[in-house]
Write an enzyme that holds these catalytic residues in place. Sequence first.
Site, PDB file in Angstrom:
ATOM      1  N   GLY A  14       0.757  -1.207  -0.004  1.00  0.00           N
ATOM      2  CA  GLY A  14      -0.220   0.056   0.012  1.00  0.00           C
ATOM      3  C   GLY A  14       0.840   1.411   0.080  1.00  0.00           C
ATOM      4  N   CYS A  15       0.521   2.221   0.633  1.00  0.00           N
ATOM      5  CA  CYS A  15       1.316   3.573   0.868  1.00  0.00           C
ATOM      6  C   CYS A  15       2.673   3.302   1.398  1.00  0.00           C
ATOM      7  CB  CYS A  15       0.361   4.487   1.764  1.00  0.00           C
ATOM      8  SG  CYS A  15       1.341   6.047   1.898  1.00  0.00           S
TER       9      CYS A  15
END
Length: 179
Positions: A14-15
Amino acid sequence: MSNKNSEIATVGGGCFWCTEAVFQEVKGVEKVVSGYSGGSVPGHPTYREICSGLTGHAEVVQITFDASKISYEDILVIFMTTHNPTTLNRQGADKGTQYRSVIFYHNDAQKQIAETVVKEMARYYEDPIVTEISPLDVFYEAESQHQNYYKNNKEQGYCGFVITPKLAKLRNLHADKLK
């Protein structure tokens, strides 16, 4: 900072701000660099281009670690338990292929370990694991404002609502592996 026991792992959960913050707390980790990998667009991509989802790149971190202090397998177990490896192209509110769960291996040994860890972790999840396992082609370092993001921006809402809970989970599940 690196030594003869240094190895590199490249993962995306993800981030990259979240994954970076997690691994900066792990014993044996020498350096964590946020960046981009896995796309097919030529040239060094920018954060804005990555966010478009059109480059094919994922937000990743490159982790330099001392293999005499922590194993690649342990790095992957921490990775698999501090993000959701069962959501395709998504982590929380972050959606798109740039937020996919991915392990980019650097050699055949890493590939084999990644496949084993993913298979073993599957029993702990209700839904199937969708983590991609791919060879690392190239790693592009992200812009400077994305490095050490959590350390430099703890007051930001995203940090408090998304990253801080991931760090609490890390501390709860892997206390014996922390600095």
